[in-house]
Design a protein around this motif. Structure first.
Motif, PDB file in Angstrom:
ATOM      1  N   GLU A 144      -9.278 -13.004   5.078  1.00 50.24           N
ATOM      2  CA  GLU A 144      -8.121 -12.707   4.334  1.00 50.24           C
ATOM      3  C   GLU A 144      -7.935 -11.242   4.436  1.00 50.24           C
ATOM      4  O   GLU A 144      -8.594 -10.244   4.239  1.00 50.24           O
ATOM      5  CB  GLU A 144      -8.271 -13.156   3.093  1.00 50.24           C
ATOM      6  CG  GLU A 144      -7.032 -12.938   2.041  1.00 50.24           C
ATOM      7  CD  GLU A 144      -7.178 -13.291   0.685  1.00 50.24           C
ATOM      8  OE1 GLU A 144      -6.300 -13.122  -0.037  1.00 50.24           O
ATOM      9  OE2 GLU A 144      -8.222 -14.006   0.469  1.00 50.24           O
ATOM     10  N   PHE A 145      -6.541 -10.986   4.817  1.00 46.81           N
ATOM     11  CA  PHE A 145      -6.137  -9.524   4.690  1.00 46.81           C
ATOM     12  C   PHE A 145      -5.917  -9.253   3.183  1.00 46.81           C
ATOM     13  O   PHE A 145      -4.926  -9.715   2.600  1.00 46.81           O
ATOM     14  CB  PHE A 145      -4.832  -9.119   5.645  1.00 46.81           C
ATOM     15  CG  PHE A 145      -4.457  -7.866   5.559  1.00 46.81           C
ATOM     16  CD1 PHE A 145      -5.131  -6.969   6.534  1.00 46.81           C
ATOM     17  CD2 PHE A 145      -3.271  -7.262   4.737  1.00 46.81           C
ATOM     18  CE1 PHE A 145      -4.646  -5.359   6.537  1.00 46.81           C
ATOM     19  CE2 PHE A 145      -3.002  -5.811   4.593  1.00 46.81           C
ATOM     20  CZ  PHE A 145      -3.523  -5.110   5.479  1.00 46.81           C
ATOM     21  N   ILE A 146      -6.706  -8.368   2.810  1.00 49.62           N
ATOM     22  CA  ILE A 146      -6.359  -7.983   1.227  1.00 49.62           C
ATOM     23  C   ILE A 146      -5.395  -6.757   1.061  1.00 49.62           C
ATOM     24  O   ILE A 146      -5.493  -5.806   1.555  1.00 49.62           O
ATOM     25  CB  ILE A 146      -7.882  -7.548   0.632  1.00 49.62           C
ATOM     26  CG1 ILE A 146      -9.003  -8.474   0.819  1.00 49.62           C
ATOM     27  CG2 ILE A 146      -7.673  -7.091  -0.946  1.00 49.62           C
ATOM     28  CD1 ILE A 146      -8.749  -9.880   0.414  1.00 49.62           C
ATOM     29  N   SER A 147      -4.419  -7.392   0.320  1.00 45.96           N
ATOM     30  CA  SER A 147      -3.090  -6.522  -0.040  1.00 45.96           C
ATOM     31  C   SER A 147      -2.344  -6.887  -1.327  1.00 45.96           C
ATOM     32  O   SER A 147      -1.210  -6.985  -1.390  1.00 45.96           O
ATOM     33  CB  SER A 147      -2.174  -6.565   1.243  1.00 45.96           C
ATOM     34  OG  SER A 147      -1.730  -7.975   1.276  1.00 45.96           O
ATOM     35  N   ASN A 148      -3.446  -7.019  -2.395  1.00 47.14           N
ATOM     36  CA  ASN A 148      -2.974  -7.383  -3.568  1.00 47.14           C
ATOM     37  C   ASN A 148      -3.885  -6.885  -4.724  1.00 47.14           C
ATOM     38  O   ASN A 148      -5.108  -7.118  -4.532  1.00 47.14           O
ATOM     39  CB  ASN A 148      -3.015  -9.028  -3.741  1.00 47.14           C
ATOM     40  CG  ASN A 148      -2.641  -9.570  -4.934  1.00 47.14           C
ATOM     41  OD1 ASN A 148      -3.372  -9.751  -6.137  1.00 47.14           O
ATOM     42  ND2 ASN A 148      -1.365 -10.151  -5.119  1.00 47.14           N
ATOM     43  N   LYS A 149      -3.431  -6.271  -5.481  1.00 47.35           N
ATOM     44  CA  LYS A 149      -4.138  -5.615  -6.416  1.00 47.35           C
ATOM     45  C   LYS A 149      -4.900  -6.481  -7.534  1.00 47.35           C
ATOM     46  O   LYS A 149      -6.032  -6.470  -7.709  1.00 47.35           O
ATOM     47  CB  LYS A 149      -3.231  -4.849  -7.540  1.00 47.35           C
ATOM     48  CG  LYS A 149      -2.734  -3.580  -7.006  1.00 47.35           C
ATOM     49  CD  LYS A 149      -1.995  -2.655  -8.045  1.00 47.35           C
ATOM     50  CE  LYS A 149      -1.545  -1.539  -7.291  1.00 47.35           C
ATOM     51  NZ  LYS A 149      -0.434  -0.607  -8.398  1.00 47.35           N
ATOM     52  N   LEU A 150      -4.619  -7.755  -7.702  1.00 45.28           N
ATOM     53  CA  LEU A 150      -5.305  -8.718  -8.547  1.00 45.28           C
ATOM     54  C   LEU A 150      -6.531  -9.367  -7.800  1.00 45.28           C
ATOM     55  O   LEU A 150      -7.529  -9.390  -8.300  1.00 45.28           O
ATOM     56  CB  LEU A 150      -4.525  -9.913  -9.075  1.00 45.28           C
ATOM     57  CG  LEU A 150      -3.369  -9.488  -9.892  1.00 45.28           C
ATOM     58  CD1 LEU A 150      -2.269 -10.935 -10.182  1.00 45.28           C
ATOM     59  CD2 LEU A 150      -3.731  -9.064 -11.141  1.00 45.28           C
ATOM     60  N   LYS A 151      -6.132  -9.353  -6.469  1.00 44.65           N
ATOM     61  CA  LYS A 151      -7.452 -10.018  -5.649  1.00 44.65           C
ATOM     62  C   LYS A 151      -8.391  -8.875  -5.420  1.00 44.65           C
ATOM     63  O   LYS A 151      -9.713  -8.993  -5.434  1.00 44.65           O
ATOM     64  CB  LYS A 151      -6.798 -10.211  -4.218  1.00 44.65           C
ATOM     65  CG  LYS A 151      -7.824 -10.834  -3.189  1.00 44.65           C
ATOM     66  CD  LYS A 151      -8.602 -12.218  -3.630  1.00 44.65           C
ATOM     67  CE  LYS A 151      -9.451 -12.541  -2.526  1.00 44.65           C
ATOM     68  NZ  LYS A 151     -10.119 -13.695  -2.865  1.00 44.65           N
ATOM     69  N   LEU A 152      -7.934  -7.767  -5.477  1.00 41.90           N
ATOM     70  CA  LEU A 152      -8.812  -6.443  -5.383  1.00 41.90           C
ATOM     71  C   LEU A 152      -9.531  -6.160  -6.426  1.00 41.90           C
ATOM     72  O   LEU A 152     -11.126  -5.924  -6.316  1.00 41.90           O
ATOM     73  CB  LEU A 152      -7.969  -5.182  -4.823  1.00 41.90           C
ATOM     74  CG  LEU A 152      -8.890  -3.766  -4.642  1.00 41.90           C
ATOM     75  CD1 LEU A 152      -9.427  -3.991  -3.363  1.00 41.90           C
ATOM     76  CD2 LEU A 152      -7.646  -2.774  -4.609  1.00 41.90           C
ATOM     77  N   GLU A 153      -8.869  -6.521  -7.818  1.00 41.27           N
ATOM     78  CA  GLU A 153      -9.839  -6.329  -8.973  1.00 41.27           C
ATOM     79  C   GLU A 153     -11.024  -7.549  -9.003  1.00 41.27           C
ATOM     80  O   GLU A 153     -11.771  -7.269  -9.399  1.00 41.27           O
ATOM     81  CB  GLU A 153      -8.821  -6.245 -10.179  1.00 41.27           C
ATOM     82  CG  GLU A 153      -8.094  -5.159 -10.230  1.00 41.27           C
ATOM     83  CD  GLU A 153      -8.823  -3.871 -10.264  1.00 41.27           C
ATOM     84  OE1 GLU A 153     -10.031  -3.861 -11.112  1.00 41.27           O
ATOM     85  OE2 GLU A 153      -8.412  -2.619  -9.793  1.00 41.27           O
ATOM     86  N   ASP A 155      -4.365  -2.695  -1.360  1.00 38.73           N
ATOM     87  CA  ASP A 155      -3.618  -3.196  -2.429  1.00 38.73           C
ATOM     88  C   ASP A 155      -2.038  -3.661  -1.790  1.00 38.73           C
ATOM     89  O   ASP A 155      -1.910  -3.730  -0.705  1.00 38.73           O
ATOM     90  CB  ASP A 155      -3.273  -1.878  -3.309  1.00 38.73           C
ATOM     91  CG  ASP A 155      -2.862  -0.627  -2.935  1.00 38.73           C
ATOM     92  OD1 ASP A 155      -2.253  -0.662  -1.665  1.00 38.73           O
ATOM     93  OD2 ASP A 155      -2.929   0.637  -3.480  1.00 38.73           O
ATOM     94  N   ASP A 156      -1.033  -3.457  -2.832  1.00 40.66           N
ATOM     95  CA  ASP A 156       0.351  -3.979  -2.508  1.00 40.66           C
ATOM     96  C   ASP A 156       0.949  -3.220  -1.233  1.00 40.66           C
ATOM     97  O   ASP A 156       2.032  -3.645  -0.800  1.00 40.66           O
ATOM     98  CB  ASP A 156       1.267  -3.851  -3.647  1.00 40.66           C
ATOM     99  CG  ASP A 156       0.696  -4.860  -4.819  1.00 40.66           C
ATOM    100  OD1 ASP A 156      -0.113  -5.725  -4.472  1.00 40.66           O
ATOM    101  OD2 ASP A 156       1.142  -4.648  -5.750  1.00 40.66           O
ATOM    102  N   SER A 157       0.646  -1.865  -0.975  1.00 39.86           N
ATOM    103  CA  SER A 157       1.005  -1.282   0.135  1.00 39.86           C
ATOM    104  C   SER A 157       0.221  -1.286   1.313  1.00 39.86           C
ATOM    105  O   SER A 157       0.574  -0.300   2.433  1.00 39.86           O
ATOM    106  CB  SER A 157       1.423   0.368  -0.558  1.00 39.86           C
ATOM    107  OG  SER A 157       0.014   0.985  -0.772  1.00 39.86           O
ATOM    108  N   ALA A 158      -0.668  -2.007   1.329  1.00 33.01           N
ATOM    109  CA  ALA A 158      -1.995  -1.961   2.394  1.00 33.01           C
ATOM    110  C   ALA A 158      -1.293  -2.246   3.779  1.00 33.01           C
ATOM    111  O   ALA A 158      -1.555  -1.709   4.818  1.00 33.01           O
ATOM    112  CB  ALA A 158      -2.816  -3.000   2.216  1.00 33.01           C
ATOM    113  N   ALA A 159      -0.131  -3.336   3.957  1.00 29.71           N
ATOM    114  CA  ALA A 159       0.321  -3.520   5.034  1.00 29.71           C
ATOM    115  C   ALA A 159       1.143  -2.433   5.769  1.00 29.71           C
ATOM    116  O   ALA A 159       0.860  -2.014   6.978  1.00 29.71           O
ATOM    117  CB  ALA A 159       1.317  -4.937   5.005  1.00 29.71           C
TER     118      ALA A 159
END
Length: 250
Positions: free
Chosen positions: A166-175, A216-220
């Motif tokens: 999974e390409f992690i690009s979500n703050k909730l998933k990161l936390e 995070d949300d700007s990862a991509a």
């Protein structure tokens, strides 16, 4: 020594610099190889490939690297997996280097038969490279960095890297990852798969990543921009790793 990445940008100009030629083809996987004319006069055969994204692609590629070379050049002494990763540790920034002292597959979950993250075939969660190699590389790169000889790169770090499809690009998933896995430095999509194959094949390995984004949300957007710049410098970093390994493997 086998060098593997997920994307060609992560090895940059390495194939051209070291005058490596195509040695093997397996479907869409191409393995380049050649002897390294190093300053110590040690006979070293280098193999280089890029696998594509994800754990299955990485496991397939490293297995091919191991088996293809053995008949003609002997058993691989060490596998280096390198490339970019997203930062989980808030102190890490773009261009910082993370050398894995342990890896974990964050999407491995065979519960209730095994605890979450435990790899059933190995009966453990954490895959640990031989510390002699990872610690030595950390000291070598840190020495260069502190003396301004590691141009374009940031701090050098030793820590835990997590792998998952999974390409992690979500703050909730990161936390969620931060809360479930203590002391996690970075997240990516291949390293722990390569580590598992290496451990099961009884081959030494290293995993080194350079931070491309904050997962995070700007990862991509950050990832794409960074990768275009990183391809110009990735081969020089691999060269420094090889210089260190040459001292250790001779």
């Amino acid at each position: 020594i086998a060098i593997l990445s997920a994307m060609v940008e992560e090895v940059g100009e390495f194939v051209t610099k070291f005058n490596l030629k195509i040695k093997f083809k397996f479907g869409d996987l191409i393995i380049y190889g050649g002897r390294w004319n190093n300053t110590l006069g040690i006979d070293v055969f280098l193999s280089v490939a890029w696998s594509g994204w994800g754990k299955v692609s990485a496991a397939r590629a490293v297995t091919r690297l191991i088996s293809a070379n053995e008949a003609d050049y002997g058993k691989i002494d060490l596998i280096l997996f390198t490339g970019v990763a997203g930062a989980v540790d808030v102190n890490l920034k773009q261009w910082d280097i993370v050398i894995a002292n342990a890896l974990i597959q964050h999407d491995m979950n065979a519960a209730p038969l095994f605890d979450k993250f435990v790899i059933p075939s190995l009966k453990k969660s954490y895959l640990e490279p031989e510390l002699f190699f990872s610690n030595s590389l950390f000291r070598h790169l840190n020495y260069l960095s502190q003396r301004g000889k590691l141009n374009n790169f940031g701090t050098v770090n030793l820590g835990l890297i997590a792998t998952g499809d999974e390409f992690i690009s979500n703050k909730l998933k990161l936390e969620k990852l931060r809360s479930e896995i203590s002391n996690l430095c970075a997240v990516e999509m291949e390293g722990a798969a390569v580590a598992q194959v290496a451990e099961q094949e009884n081959i030494k390995y290293l995993v080194m990543r350079v931070i491309s984004d904050n997962a995070d949300d700007s990862a991509a957007d950050n990832f794409v921009d960074f990768l275009d710049k990183y391809k110009k410098f990735s081969s020089s970093l691999i060269e420094e790793v090889l210089k260190n390994l040459l001292q250790l493997l001779r």
